[in-house]
Each structure stands twice: as structure tokens, then as C-alpha cells.
Design a protein around this motif. Structure first.
Motif, mmCIF file in Angstrom:
data_model
loop_
_atom_site.group_PDB
_atom_site.id
_atom_site.type_symbol
_atom_site.label_atom_id
_atom_site.label_comp_id
_atom_site.label_asym_id
_atom_site.label_seq_id
_atom_site.Cartn_x
_atom_site.Cartn_y
_atom_site.Cartn_z
ATOM 1 N N MET A 474 0.837 -1.200 0.000
ATOM 2 C CA MET A 474 0.000 0.000 0.000
ATOM 3 C C MET A 474 0.877 1.256 0.000
ATOM 4 O O MET A 474 1.895 1.326 0.695
ATOM 5 C CB MET A 474 -0.914 -0.010 1.214
ATOM 6 N N ILE A 475 0.473 2.252 -0.775
ATOM 7 C CA ILE A 475 1.243 3.490 -0.922
ATOM 8 C C ILE A 475 0.536 4.622 -0.178
ATOM 9 O O ILE A 475 -0.680 4.792 -0.312
ATOM 10 C CB ILE A 475 1.392 3.863 -2.415
ATOM 11 N N ASP A 476 1.302 5.363 0.599
ATOM 12 C CA ASP A 476 0.759 6.494 1.365
ATOM 13 C C ASP A 476 1.079 7.792 0.635
ATOM 14 O O ASP A 476 2.228 8.240 0.599
ATOM 15 C CB ASP A 476 1.383 6.510 2.768
ATOM 16 N N VAL A 477 0.069 8.385 0.024
ATOM 17 C CA VAL A 477 0.236 9.659 -0.681
ATOM 18 C C VAL A 477 -0.434 10.751 0.143
ATOM 19 O O VAL A 477 -1.658 10.916 0.102
ATOM 20 C CB VAL A 477 -0.365 9.604 -2.107
ATOM 21 N N SER A 478 0.373 11.428 0.940
ATOM 22 C CA SER A 478 -0.128 12.531 1.786
ATOM 23 C C SER A 478 -1.332 12.110 2.622
ATOM 24 O O SER A 478 -2.318 12.859 2.741
ATOM 25 C CB SER A 478 -0.475 13.745 0.919
ATOM 26 N N GLY A 479 -1.276 10.885 3.173
ATOM 27 C CA GLY A 479 -2.362 10.413 4.025
ATOM 28 C C GLY A 479 -3.431 9.635 3.296
ATOM 29 O O GLY A 479 -4.301 9.031 3.931
ATOM 30 N N PHE A 480 -3.399 9.639 1.980
ATOM 31 C CA PHE A 480 -4.365 8.872 1.183
ATOM 32 C C PHE A 480 -3.743 7.521 0.815
ATOM 33 O O PHE A 480 -2.580 7.457 0.406
ATOM 34 C CB PHE A 480 -4.749 9.614 -0.100
ATOM 35 N N ASN A 481 -4.537 6.456 0.945
ATOM 36 C CA ASN A 481 -4.057 5.122 0.576
ATOM 37 C C ASN A 481 -4.235 4.881 -0.917
ATOM 38 O O ASN A 481 -5.336 5.039 -1.455
ATOM 39 C CB ASN A 481 -4.809 4.042 1.351
ATOM 40 N N VAL A 482 -3.152 4.493 -1.566
ATOM 41 C CA VAL A 482 -3.198 4.140 -2.987
ATOM 42 C C VAL A 482 -2.806 2.668 -3.110
ATOM 43 O O VAL A 482 -1.759 2.253 -2.619
ATOM 44 C CB VAL A 482 -2.228 5.013 -3.823
ATOM 45 N N PHE A 483 -3.658 1.903 -3.767
ATOM 46 C CA PHE A 483 -3.402 0.474 -3.927
ATOM 47 C C PHE A 483 -2.840 0.216 -5.325
ATOM 48 O O PHE A 483 -3.496 0.512 -6.334
ATOM 49 C CB PHE A 483 -4.681 -0.329 -3.707
ATOM 50 N N PRO A 484 -1.624 -0.336 -5.407
ATOM 51 C CA PRO A 484 -0.985 -0.573 -6.710
ATOM 52 C C PRO A 484 -1.840 -1.350 -7.695
ATOM 53 O O PRO A 484 -1.824 -1.052 -8.897
ATOM 54 C CB PRO A 484 0.279 -1.356 -6.327
ATOM 55 N N ASN A 485 -2.589 -2.350 -7.219
ATOM 56 C CA ASN A 485 -3.423 -3.144 -8.128
ATOM 57 C C ASN A 485 -4.367 -2.278 -8.950
ATOM 58 O O ASN A 485 -4.564 -2.500 -10.145
ATOM 59 C CB ASN A 485 -4.248 -4.159 -7.347
ATOM 60 N N GLU A 486 -4.966 -1.290 -8.300
ATOM 61 C CA GLU A 486 -5.936 -0.430 -8.983
ATOM 62 C C GLU A 486 -5.259 0.397 -10.067
ATOM 63 O O GLU A 486 -5.785 0.546 -11.176
ATOM 64 C CB GLU A 486 -6.619 0.487 -7.967
ATOM 65 N N VAL A 487 -4.091 0.935 -9.751
ATOM 66 C CA VAL A 487 -3.365 1.754 -10.726
ATOM 67 C C VAL A 487 -2.875 0.885 -11.877
ATOM 68 O O VAL A 487 -2.971 1.263 -13.051
ATOM 69 C CB VAL A 487 -2.182 2.475 -10.046
ATOM 70 N N GLU A 488 -2.375 -0.294 -11.555
ATOM 71 C CA GLU A 488 -1.883 -1.208 -12.591
ATOM 72 C C GLU A 488 -3.011 -1.632 -13.521
ATOM 73 O O GLU A 488 -2.835 -1.718 -14.747
ATOM 74 C CB GLU A 488 -1.248 -2.433 -11.943
ATOM 75 N N ASP A 489 -4.177 -1.907 -12.967
ATOM 76 C CA ASP A 489 -5.316 -2.314 -13.788
ATOM 77 C C ASP A 489 -5.716 -1.203 -14.752
ATOM 78 O O ASP A 489 -6.039 -1.461 -15.921
ATOM 79 C CB ASP A 489 -6.501 -2.690 -12.892
ATOM 80 N N ALA A 490 -5.666 0.033 -14.284
ATOM 81 C CA ALA A 490 -6.017 1.171 -15.136
ATOM 82 C C ALA A 490 -5.012 1.341 -16.265
ATOM 83 O O ALA A 490 -5.384 1.497 -17.445
ATOM 84 C CB ALA A 490 -6.098 2.443 -14.300
ATOM 85 N N LEU A 491 -3.726 1.296 -15.934
ATOM 86 C CA LEU A 491 -2.689 1.505 -16.951
ATOM 87 C C LEU A 491 -2.629 0.354 -17.949
ATOM 88 O O LEU A 491 -2.250 0.550 -19.107
ATOM 89 C CB LEU A 491 -1.328 1.685 -16.282
ATOM 90 N N SER A 492 -2.993 -0.846 -17.520
ATOM 91 C CA SER A 492 -2.935 -2.004 -18.420
ATOM 92 C C SER A 492 -3.929 -1.895 -19.567
ATOM 93 O O SER A 492 -3.810 -2.612 -20.566
ATOM 94 C CB SER A 492 -3.183 -3.295 -17.640
ATOM 95 N N LYS A 493 -4.887 -0.997 -19.436
ATOM 96 C CA LYS A 493 -5.872 -0.799 -20.510
ATOM 97 C C LYS A 493 -5.293 -0.012 -21.687
ATOM 98 O O LYS A 493 -5.892 0.036 -22.761
ATOM 99 C CB LYS A 493 -7.110 -0.092 -19.956
ATOM 100 N N HIS A 494 -4.135 0.641 -21.475
ATOM 101 C CA HIS A 494 -3.492 1.373 -22.566
ATOM 102 C C HIS A 494 -2.996 0.372 -23.608
ATOM 103 O O HIS A 494 -2.344 -0.616 -23.275
ATOM 104 C CB HIS A 494 -2.328 2.204 -22.026
#
Length: 576
Positions: A474-494
């Protein structure tokens, strides 16, 4: 009733049981151990093809259920009568998918031994650590990696070495051809340790059997240890999950139940591209499908994916298991798209998150769905899957298999309300009895009778679960949780993104920056284009601030991308 008690009652009611699509009552299998299953199934399907190996050059060979039973009996006798193997003694297996694998694995189980699966690609140092920890006294190893033995065996208890070849069990002419080609390519190094060839070991075992020696009257019970399956677990430190005969038999029964009549006895052909030393293929491809008399086609390596072309051309594949990167690779091949397997009705995904774009494209091309599941080495492995007779919900791991209790809890182990995220914990008959030689790890991982998976998940109102990510990723961006799976799924659509991995990189503010590592089919793709694409699909704080292009991403043998290696690389680059 407190909020946590109310939340617990939601999980305890098991809303997912309505989704199985099966009316019959769930029951464990009647076998007292795995050898009993192997023997009974071998008799029932005696003359049917059990295992075939298909090489990338199209050469193939196979064994019937009767032959597998007889040969594994011979290996059992070799272990017991020749090597003096004792009940519960560890035997390490280190080989790719080949006909020698089920023979030796089944022989070890029949001999009351414990299978220790070792990755054949391990370095000598990695081999040494696992052999020392397991206490294995016998090692069965592919001849292609025998040059590692001098360093790998230092300080271990290994006293007996058996070498195998991918050419084992091929007809004489083909066997000679394969061995000649491997030697010409200098892929068979000299073995500098005393070793016995598997063919000789089987011949010795056969003599012992004929003399009435080497038979085992008691192959253990449900509580007997069957396998030590090494895993990084929830801490990243390699350790052996102790899986009993009962654990593995229970998981076969659980898969069996949720699968219901989607497996036809004696009529299925399953392609095993994932390595049998990995728990997913070990239980699902080998043990589960053996129980149903299926023909198991073994591929020594699915890389590159063109290695699988002769498998699909020569065999009528009806069942297939793999990981996201393997499915995506096949979809990128014209030979697969133009002539997809006509009778493939069930494909199972595990090991890593299945990207929605891949699932959708697979259904268009193949005509049947990918059913995503979830499990760990510690759970034999299946904890949940999308039910073949229910709804396959893309983006979820499906529902817990029968006999399994699952909760999602907060940092204090309190169940969280349905719809909220937390750590997924589970208990059931497939959960390991513990880690070998790791009392502190056991106290942490099996606290209160529940196994801590280390995965962050969410349950919906119907009991379908979605893995958000690993807690440690899990990634902490200024107190917000970012989950790599979600970002990877979005970018994989490119359309130009082949593979992607996302990590958090510490920055000067004490927060983390989202960084994406990308392999692309378009050499002209820019970081700015990737970031702009991400903005169209993600909230601003989830959008990568950095994009690094690479020719290849680090992966495990089953194709799971190793984010920890990318984090290590990022740390080294920053320090440099």
C-alpha cells in the motif's frame, strides 16, 4: 450488540454460500491419505492417459494411470528399501514440469515421506537455505542444474541424489535425440556428486518390490505431513508451510464441490503451464485433476508463450490454468487468436491479479470466461474462487470455498462492516498446521486460530471478495491510501502497455510518490502519455508522478511481478 459484533455476524452468516450454484451438501473426501486416492484413481482409470509432456519442438510422450501407479510404487520402494527413508523424512524435488515429477512426488507420498518443492531456477545459495531449513536427506534434481550441487549441499543433511531428465519416459529414439540435442547445446553439465539416475533408481525399486521389500502398509493419515511448501508468506522471509494430507485432501474436496459437474470424469484434458512445484499447480492441476481421471499435458516452460503452441495443436485442451501475464501473452499471438482452443470451457486465474481488460479480451477470443481465484501456499492453496456454476465477477476473487470461515478485520483484529477494507483472515481444513521451525512466525500468522493472509480485501453484500492489495504494498500519498493493483489495472488498458508494476517511492515530504514501471510494445510511448492516460481513469492522487520504462519486469517463475525488487532498485538508485 457492538459494531464489531454486528460486523462479525455478517461474515459468520456466510452470505457467499448462496452463490455456489450447488444444492448438495459439502463433504470431505473418504480417503485417509493421498496415496489411497492415488491408488484408487489409478485403478479406476488404469488405461487412460494420465500425464503427457509436450516440448516446444512438438515432441511428446505420455504415461497411463497404471504406469504412473506402478512407477511411483517403484520409487517408493527405492526410497524405503534402498535408501532407508523413515516416516516423515523430507525429500526435495527440484525439476520443471516433466513426467518424472508426478512419479517422484507420488512415490515420496506413498513412502510416507514429505515432498519439499524446490524451484529449479534457484541459485546454489537459495537451494542451500531451503535444503538446510527443510532437513531433506534426499534430493531429486533435474540434470540440467546438477552443477549447482557442490555449493548447494554445503552444511545440509542431503546424502542421496537422484538425477532426472526431461527425456525420461520418451521412447528410445526420441529420448536419445533429446539428450543429444541438450548435450550439444551444453545444457547438461557434469554432476560432480555421486548420484543415481532415476531410471536406475526405478529398476532397483522394482527388484525390491519383486522381493517383497519396500512396500508401506501405512501411508499416514489426515494429520500426517505431506508437503513443505516454501513461501515468502506475509513477511518476505522464506519459510516452509506445513501441509498435511488432510489439508490437501480438504482443498481437493472444496474445489470439487464448488466445481460440481463442470469436470467430466475421465474426459478432461488439462494444460499445465504453471510449474508443478508451485502450490497452485501442485494441488489444482496435479492432485485435483488426477482425482477426476483427467489427461494432464505438461509444458516444461511457458516462456516464451510460443512454447505452448504445440500443446494446443496436438491436444484437445478443455481446462487451463494460468496467470494474467500468460493470458495476455497468448492473446498477443496470432496463432492463438486465429485458432483458439475449440473445447476450452474453463480457465482459472490465480497467483496475481487478473486485469479486467485481459479477462474481457479472453472471453471474446476463446468464447469462455476466466474464473479468478485466490489462495496462498499456507492454504493448500485455494481460499476463494469465482464459482463455475455461479457468476464470474471480474475484478473479484469470487467467494470462499465451502468449509472456510473468512473475515475482514482492522488493525486490532475487529471485524469491519461489509463494504469496508481490512486484512483478510481465514480458517478452515485447508489451512496449514504452521511454518516449520518458525514458532514466532506461527504465533503471529495463526493468532487466535485464524490465519492472517496479509492481503487487504473488501466483501460485497453477496459475499464476493475483492483483493485491494498487499498490506505491505500500500502506498501512502499525503495520508491517502493508494493500492498498486488499482493503478496497474487502469494503466494495463493502454494499448501500448504490455506490463506494468506500481510502487511507492519515499519523498522528502515524508510521504510517497506513485511510480509506474512499464514495458511497452511502442518504443515511442512517453511518460507524459502514460500519465495523461492515467488521469482519464484515476483520481488525481492515484496518478503516477513518475514513469520508468524497462525492457522486462522482475517476476517469479509463475509470472507474478516482484514489486519488492523494484523497491530495492529504487532504494539503490536513490542511495547512488
Amino acid at each position: 450488540m457492538t459494531e464489531s459484533q454486528d460486523a462479525a455476524s455478517v461474515y459468520d452468516s456466510k452470505p457467499w454460500t448462496k452463490e455456489y450454484g450447488v444444492d448438495a451438501e459439502f463433504k470431505l473426501l473418504p480417503y485417509k491419505n493421498l496415496p489411497e486416492l492415488i491408488r484408487q484413481v489409478s485403478q479406476e482409470y488404469a488405461d487412460n492417459p494420465a500425464f503427457s509432456i509436450c516440448l516446444d519442438n512438438g515432441l511428446h510422450a505420455g504415461l497411463s494411470f497404471r504406469e504412473v501407479d506402478e512407477l511411483s510404487d517403484q520409487f517408493m520402494a527405492y526410497l524405503r528399501a534402498e535408501l532407508g527413508l523413515q516416516d516423515g523424512e523430507r525429500v526435495a524435488i527440484q525439476m520443471p514440469n516433466c513426467l518424472s515429477y508426478p512419479i517422484t512426488a507420488f512415490g515420496i507420498l506413498k513412502a510416507n515421506g514429505v515432498v519439499v518443492n524446490v524451484n529449479p531456477l534457484y541459485t546454489a545459495s537459495e537451494m542451500n537455505k531451503q535444503l538446510v531449513d527443510s532437513g531433506a536427506k534426499t534430493l531429486v534434481i533435474i540434470d540440467m542444474f546438477a552443477d549447482k550441487l557442490n555449493d548447494a549441499l554445503q552444511g545440509t543433511e542431503v546424502r542421496n541424489i537422484v538425477t532426472v531428465s526431461v527425456a525420461n519416459f520418451f521412447p528410445t529414439v526420441k529420448r536419445t535425440l533429446i539428450k543429444t540435442v541438450l548435450k550439444l547445446k551444453k545444457q547438461i553439465p557434469k554432476c560432480e556428486k555421486p548420484a543415481t539416475d532415476l531410471a536406475d533408481a526405478l529398476a532397483i525399486g522394482k527388484k525390491h518390490l519383486n522381493a517383497g521389500k519396500g512396500k508401506v502398509s501405512d501411508n499416514g493419515n489426515h494429520d500426517s505431513l505431506a508437503a513443505l511448501q516454501y513461501t515468502g508468506g506475509t513477511t518476505g522471509v522464506a519459510k516452509g508451510a506445513e501441509l498435511t494430507h488432510g489439508n490437501l485432501l480438504a482443498n481437493i474436496a472444496q474445489i470439487d464441490y464448488i466445481n460440481d459437474d463442470r469436470t467430466r470424469p475421465g474426459k478432461e484434458t488439462v494444460l499445465t503451464a504453471l510449474p508443478l512445484y508451485h502450490i497452485f499447480a501442485f494441488t489444482f492441476n496435479m492432485l485435483f485433476f488426477y482425482r477426476w481421471g483427467a489427461h494432464n499435458v505438461l509444458s516444461p516452460s511457458p516462456r516464451p508463450v510460443t512454447n505452448l503452441k504445440p500443446c494446443f495443436e496436438k491436444f484437445d485442451i478443455t481446462k487451463f490454468s494460468g496467470v494474467n501475464i500468460l493470458f495476455k501473452g497468448l492473446l498477443g499471438e496470432d496463432w492463438f487468436r486465429n485458432n483458439p482452443p475449440a473445447n476450452l470451457d474453463i480457465t482459472i486465474s490465480g497467483g496475481t491479479a487478473l486485469h479486467s481488460a485481459v479477462a474481457e479480451e479472453w472471453k471474446k477470443v476463446v468464447g469462455s470466461e476466466i474464473f479468478e481465484g485466490y489462495g496462498l501456499s499456507e492454504t493448500s492453496p485455494v481460499l476463494a474462487c469465482n464459482p463455475p456454476k455461479g457468476e464470474a465477477r471480474t475484478g473479484t476473487i469470487g467467494v470462499p470455498v465451502p468449509g472456510t470461515d473468512v473475515r475482514i478485520v482492522d488493525e486490532n483484529d475487529n471485524p469491519v462492516p461489509q463494504g469496508e477494507s481490512g486484512e483478510l483472515i481465514a480458517r478452515g481444513p485447508q489451512v496449514m498446521r504452521g511454518y516449520a521451525n518458525k514458532p514466532d512466525e506461527n504465533a503471529s500468522a495463526l493468532r487466535g486460530g485464524w490465519f492472517r493472509t496479509g492481503d487487504v480485501a473488501v466483501m460485497d453484500e453477496r459475499g464476493y471478495f475483492r483483493i485491494v492489495d498487499r498490506k505491505k504494498d500500500m502506498i501512502d500519498v499525503s495520508g491517502f491510501n493508494v493500492f498498486p493493483n488499482e493503478v496497474e489495472d487502469a494503466l494495463s488498458k493502454h494499448q501500448d502497455v504490455v506490463e506494468v508494476a506500481v510502487i511507492g517511492v519515499p519523498n522528502d515530504s515524508g510521504s510517497e510518490t506513485v511510480r509506474a514501471y512499464v514495458t511497452s510494445s511502442n518504443p515511442n510511448l512517453t511518460a507524459e502519455e502514460v500519465i495523461e492516460f492515467a488521469r482519464q481513469h484515476l483520481t488525481a492522487y492515484k496518478v503516477p508522478k513518475e514513469v520508468v520504462f524497462k525492457d522486462e519486469l522482475p517476476k517469479t517463475p509463475v509470472g507474478k511481478i516482484l514489486r519488492k525488487e523494484l523497491r530495492k532498485e529504487a532504494e539503490q538508485n536513490k542511495a547512488g
